[in-house]
Design a protein around this motif. Sequence first.
Motif, PDB file in Angstrom:
ATOM      1  N   VAL A   1      -1.484  -0.364  10.198  1.00  0.00           N
ATOM      2  CA  VAL A   1      -2.481   0.344   9.306  1.00  0.00           C
ATOM      3  C   VAL A   1      -3.444  -0.765   9.217  1.00  0.00           C
TER       4      VAL A   1
ATOM      5  N   ASN B   1       2.688   0.423  15.199  1.00  0.00           N
ATOM      6  CA  ASN B   1       1.697   0.987  14.396  1.00  0.00           C
ATOM      7  C   ASN B   1       1.086   0.126  13.475  1.00  0.00           C
TER       8      ASN B   1
ATOM      9  N   THR C   1      12.424   9.512  10.658  1.00  0.00           N
ATOM     10  CA  THR C   1      11.336   8.584   9.775  1.00  0.00           C
ATOM     11  C   THR C   1      12.045   8.384   8.487  1.00  0.00           C
ATOM     12  N   GLY C   2      11.250   7.846   7.665  1.00  0.00           N
ATOM     13  CA  GLY C   2      12.083   7.670   6.182  1.00  0.00           C
ATOM     14  C   GLY C   2      10.585   7.398   5.213  1.00  0.00           C
ATOM     15  N   GLY C   3      10.846   6.758   4.177  1.00  0.00           N
ATOM     16  CA  GLY C   3      11.534   5.597   3.823  1.00  0.00           C
ATOM     17  C   GLY C   3      11.692   4.674   5.256  1.00  0.00           C
ATOM     18  N   GLU C   4      12.795   4.025   5.174  1.00  0.00           N
ATOM     19  CA  GLU C   4      13.201   3.166   6.450  1.00  0.00           C
ATOM     20  C   GLU C   4      14.407   4.008   7.064  1.00  0.00           C
TER      21      GLU C   4
ATOM     22  N   SER D   1       6.619  -0.335  13.128  1.00  0.00           N
ATOM     23  CA  SER D   1       5.283  -0.416  12.079  1.00  0.00           C
ATOM     24  C   SER D   1       5.194  -1.974  11.988  1.00  0.00           C
TER      25      SER D   1
ATOM     26  N   MET E   1       3.557   7.828   0.947  1.00  0.00           N
ATOM     27  CA  MET E   1       3.930   8.207   2.196  1.00  0.00           C
ATOM     28  C   MET E   1       5.497   8.018   2.522  1.00  0.00           C
TER      29      MET E   1
ATOM     30  N   TYR F   1       0.910  -1.128   0.126  1.00  0.00           N
ATOM     31  CA  TYR F   1       0.027  -0.177   0.119  1.00  0.00           C
ATOM     32  C   TYR F   1       0.976   1.393   0.135  1.00  0.00           C
ATOM     33  N   CYS F   2       2.253   1.005   0.122  1.00  0.00           N
ATOM     34  CA  CYS F   2       3.023   2.119  -0.003  1.00  0.00           C
ATOM     35  C   CYS F   2       4.176   2.395  -1.124  1.00  0.00           C
TER      36      CYS F   2
ATOM     37  N   GLU G   1      -5.746   4.304  10.206  1.00  0.00           N
ATOM     38  CA  GLU G   1      -6.717   4.320   9.161  1.00  0.00           C
ATOM     39  C   GLU G   1      -5.794   4.359   7.991  1.00  0.00           C
ATOM     40  N   TYR G   2      -6.156   3.554   7.032  1.00  0.00           N
ATOM     41  CA  TYR G   2      -5.480   3.449   5.805  1.00  0.00           C
ATOM     42  C   TYR G   2      -5.719   4.882   4.971  1.00  0.00           C
ATOM     43  N   MET G   3      -4.884   5.720   4.385  1.00  0.00           N
ATOM     44  CA  MET G   3      -4.921   6.895   3.865  1.00  0.00           C
ATOM     45  C   MET G   3      -4.601   6.757   2.546  1.00  0.00           C
TER      46      MET G   3
ATOM     47  N   THR H   1      10.574   6.217  14.126  1.00  0.00           N
ATOM     48  CA  THR H   1       9.660   5.140  13.625  1.00  0.00           C
ATOM     49  C   THR H   1      10.399   4.155  12.563  1.00  0.00           C
ATOM     50  N   THR H   2       9.992   2.720  12.583  1.00  0.00           N
ATOM     51  CA  THR H   2      10.988   1.775  11.814  1.00  0.00           C
ATOM     52  C   THR H   2      10.116   0.605  11.650  1.00  0.00           C
ATOM     53  N   ASN H   3      10.450  -0.111  10.505  1.00  0.00           N
ATOM     54  CA  ASN H   3       9.892  -1.188  10.303  1.00  0.00           C
ATOM     55  C   ASN H   3      10.543  -2.501  11.167  1.00  0.00           C
TER      56      ASN H   3
HETATM   57  N1  SAM Z   1       9.780   2.519   7.411  1.00  0.00           N
HETATM   58  C1  SAM Z   1       9.411   3.311   8.636  1.00  0.00           C
HETATM   59  C2  SAM Z   1       8.192   2.561   9.342  1.00  0.00           C
HETATM   60  O1  SAM Z   1       7.842   1.712   8.878  1.00  0.00           O
HETATM   61  O2  SAM Z   1       7.688   3.140  10.418  1.00  0.00           O
HETATM   62  C3  SAM Z   1       9.025   4.884   8.631  1.00  0.00           C
HETATM   63  C4  SAM Z   1       8.111   5.271   7.432  1.00  0.00           C
HETATM   64  S1  SAM Z   1       6.587   4.662   6.933  1.00  0.00           S
HETATM   65  C5  SAM Z   1       6.030   5.604   5.600  1.00  0.00           C
HETATM   66  C6  SAM Z   1       5.671   5.350   8.352  1.00  0.00           C
HETATM   67  C7  SAM Z   1       4.344   4.719   8.853  1.00  0.00           C
HETATM   68  O3  SAM Z   1       3.206   4.982   7.629  1.00  0.00           O
HETATM   69  C8  SAM Z   1       4.184   3.085   8.771  1.00  0.00           C
HETATM   70  O4  SAM Z   1       3.446   2.835   9.837  1.00  0.00           O
HETATM   71  C9  SAM Z   1       3.368   2.796   7.513  1.00  0.00           C
HETATM   72  O5  SAM Z   1       2.811   1.597   7.830  1.00  0.00           O
HETATM   73  C10 SAM Z   1       2.606   4.043   7.111  1.00  0.00           C
HETATM   74  N2  SAM Z   1       1.907   4.221   6.038  1.00  0.00           N
HETATM   75  C11 SAM Z   1       2.359   3.933   4.937  1.00  0.00           C
HETATM   76  N3  SAM Z   1       1.601   4.282   3.739  1.00  0.00           N
HETATM   77  C12 SAM Z   1       0.536   4.391   4.509  1.00  0.00           C
HETATM   78  C13 SAM Z   1      -0.963   4.707   3.799  1.00  0.00           C
HETATM   79  N4  SAM Z   1      -1.362   5.023   2.814  1.00  0.00           N
HETATM   80  N5  SAM Z   1      -1.858   5.070   5.159  1.00  0.00           N
HETATM   81  C14 SAM Z   1      -1.502   5.014   6.426  1.00  0.00           C
HETATM   82  N6  SAM Z   1      -0.439   4.816   6.797  1.00  0.00           N
HETATM   83  C15 SAM Z   1       0.421   4.511   5.889  1.00  0.00           C
END
Ligand code: SAM
Length: 362
Positions: A179, A177, A85-88, A138, A357, A45-46, A207-209, A114-116
Amino acid sequence: MIHVVRLSLLNFPTAPVLETGPTSIGAVRVLRISITDRCNFRCVYCMPEDGVQWLPKDDLLNFEEIEQIVRAAIEVHGIRRFKITGGEPTVRRGLIELIGRLRRVPGVDDLSMTTNGLLLNDLAEPLRQAGLDRITVSIDSLQPERFRRITRTGDLATVMQGLDRATDVGFHSLKINCVTMRGVNDDELVDFARLSLDRQLTVRFIEYMPLGDAALMHRSEIGPAGGCQAQDRGADSLISEGEVRERIERELGPLVPVNRSSEAGVGPANVYRLANGNPQGRIGFISAMSAPFCATCNRLRLTADGLLRSCLFDGGEVDVRAILRSPNSSAARLAQAMTDCVRLKPETHSGHGNQQMSRLGG
Ligand code: SAM
């Protein structure tokens, strides 16, 4: 809307004007700093699976430049909370050095990331030693196979080890976190909530954005609402906070609201705990779609290539890299860019953001 408070002092022919509200810099308490657009996951989704155009290395802000922005934010605007944050962020070379560097800046009260979680097993300890205060991980599925399908490259066991390692080395107020996406992981909401029963952590449902168009080019392989199709389907993919709460309460009993002021880094989340659960466990909801919180937005975002961004969803950017790399760069000019950027916040965000995102950092 800009709320203007006028002080009517008798001996002031022109009374000073104080602005409050989300488009005033005084409202900004958090700066989210993306340090890379790269990621070692490809969440459906990203990001598309391949073909992503990465930013050229020279376009990324270097550590000196990031520090200058942090110093200006503190010295001129009194912003004291910073989220990496990032990316990762863990794939940016020199991350530990950057954390140590920012930790030494006077006035940084809260430094979080925030990290995966994929690299956390090795990095948790050096990050803690470098002075990172808090971590959010996440995780969108607790089922290994599904986790793999959502992230395309991720390994759930490694991420969970990283989470445990972070606890062991002394990170408190850990957050997960998740989604929420209908048809993708909405059968796991109660499993996620259960994590707060025996661990001292906060599980946050986001919530998914619908953001950006990169994913729209790649049809998803996971389920009816997976990935890009979740974007195509728009509102159908959304599971509102109310629905998630109802499903959790049906299985696990009542959710009790928690006083936000006692929580670390609570951000825009509505926070609860399970009445029958661990008193330290928390369940939070970030409901940007069903209940936009634009009126209380207190953050600005900095992209890895040096754009200050006013809102996750809508344009409103100011280029601070150009300022940093100009001969007359100064804290005052950087601070003015922040003031200008915050004025670009929309009154209420649109329903579909114009940037993915991974470029914005969440
Ligand atoms: N890679 C790091 C992480 O996983 O936390 C930091 C960046 S990531 C873009 C930040 C957060 O955005 C993650 O929790 C990810 O699941 C969430 N995310 C990405 N796309 C999204 C979307 N369309 N709607 C809601 N959350 C989203």
